[in-house]
Design a protein around this motif. Sequence first.
Motif, short mmCIF file in Angstrom:
data_model
loop_
_atom_site.label_atom_id
_atom_site.label_comp_id
_atom_site.label_asym_id
_atom_site.label_seq_id
_atom_site.Cartn_x
_atom_site.Cartn_y
_atom_site.Cartn_z
N GLY A 67 10.48 4.58 6.47
CA GLY A 67 11.45 4.25 5.43
C GLY A 67 11.14 3.02 4.60
O GLY A 67 11.90 2.68 3.70
N THR A 70 10.58 3.80 0.67
CA THR A 70 11.85 4.15 0.01
C THR A 70 12.75 2.92 -0.10
O THR A 70 13.34 2.65 -1.15
CB THR A 70 12.57 5.26 0.80
OG1 THR A 70 11.71 6.39 0.88
CG2 THR A 70 13.86 5.66 0.11
N ASN A 255 18.27 7.93 4.44
CA ASN A 255 18.26 7.22 3.16
C ASN A 255 19.57 6.46 2.91
O ASN A 255 19.58 5.43 2.23
CB ASN A 255 17.94 8.18 2.01
CG ASN A 255 16.46 8.47 1.95
OD1 ASN A 255 15.63 7.58 2.15
ND2 ASN A 255 16.09 9.72 1.71
#
Length: 412
Positions: A67, A70, A255
């Motif tokens: 992650g 992102t 997310n």
Amino acid sequence: MAGNSDPLTPRAKLAVTAGKAVAAASRAAGRGSGSVIGGRVALKLDPDLLARLAQNLDVVLVSATNGKTTTTRLIAEALRAAGPVVSNALGANMPAGITSALAGGSDAQYGVIEVDEKYLAGVARDTDPKCIALLNLSRDQLDRAAETRMLAENWREGLAGSKAVIVANCDDPLVVWAASSSPNVVWVAAGQMWKDDAWSCPACGGVMQRPGDDWFCGECGFRRPTPSWALSGDHVLDPHGSAWPIHLQLPGRANKANAASSAAVAAVFGVPPQVALERMYQVQAVAGRYDVVQFQGRDLRLLLAKNPAGWLETFSLIDPPPTPVILSVNARSADGTDTSWLWDVDYTRLTGHPICVIGDRKLDLAVRLEVANQQFQVCDNLDQAVQLCPPGRIEVIANYTAFQDLRRRVGN
């Protein structure tokens, strides 16, 4: 921020110019973005260049096993509300790539930098960050990275006494252990779906107790800290208890967790949660991840999953059966050459999906799927796999170099 408007010495300026020239030549030769080779040349000419480039910036470092690319994008979007940002948005996250990215941001106020887990302590030393975001630690690249507890120990030692505000996920015991050596930590309850790397206490080796969402060590008392920020469904709870809605174009719970951590980072720089979260809506895809592309009359959604924790999160966001799934696994040097991690992934979650298997290590994956009692077909390449699927949506999940291969094939 430092007041000196031009921190670069003549040698540093030469290093930047040479690095950009080499990068441009690499691009012209069709060898990728050139950022890594350009950064390497620049650092050879001036080994202190990264520190010089960072000294006029308010720097955020972002590190994690999953992650980080992102989250770096989300933080960069949020901080643009406060001023110009320079960032290594394409994921070149070792010192050469970071140096190359910062060399391109002469008018920036903020540097938002993704850092490979193994390089975090050194990059933090060079860039004097105002904030460091630590998201998670799990097994990855087993042939190259030491076990996760040793990485956590490296973080802990490297960040001890850091002046930076550490924004850390309180649901990952390894991250908490790493961050606890720092005097100024903001804890975020971002969740942790993958728990198999944190059954023993990083402090004493005792067995971790995990009642509900809590965790603690029954031996030494090491326990989950109280968060000041939290992901709660589709909202971020701030330290005042206010709930701010998360509106993302990126899919999945992971997310939303990245957005919660990003909102906490943005607040360190004075950007309010509402403004930060609204700006994050701009992010549609990250270096091709989550993109939906048309290919041979089908809609392919491209999903990157590099390790067991990433595959688990990815399985949770794909469309329900009978949506076809194409899986692609390589084991080149950038992926890690050890594929034993495939046995840590719960492929029974794909039951009901027609599965096609491609990639350099398709036979390793086929054996794993056979043991998991899944229905699958082994294919020579993407084109053949797509032809076996009906028109409509296909979920395509690939690890790192397999993902790059797919993007080249579909022209993304």
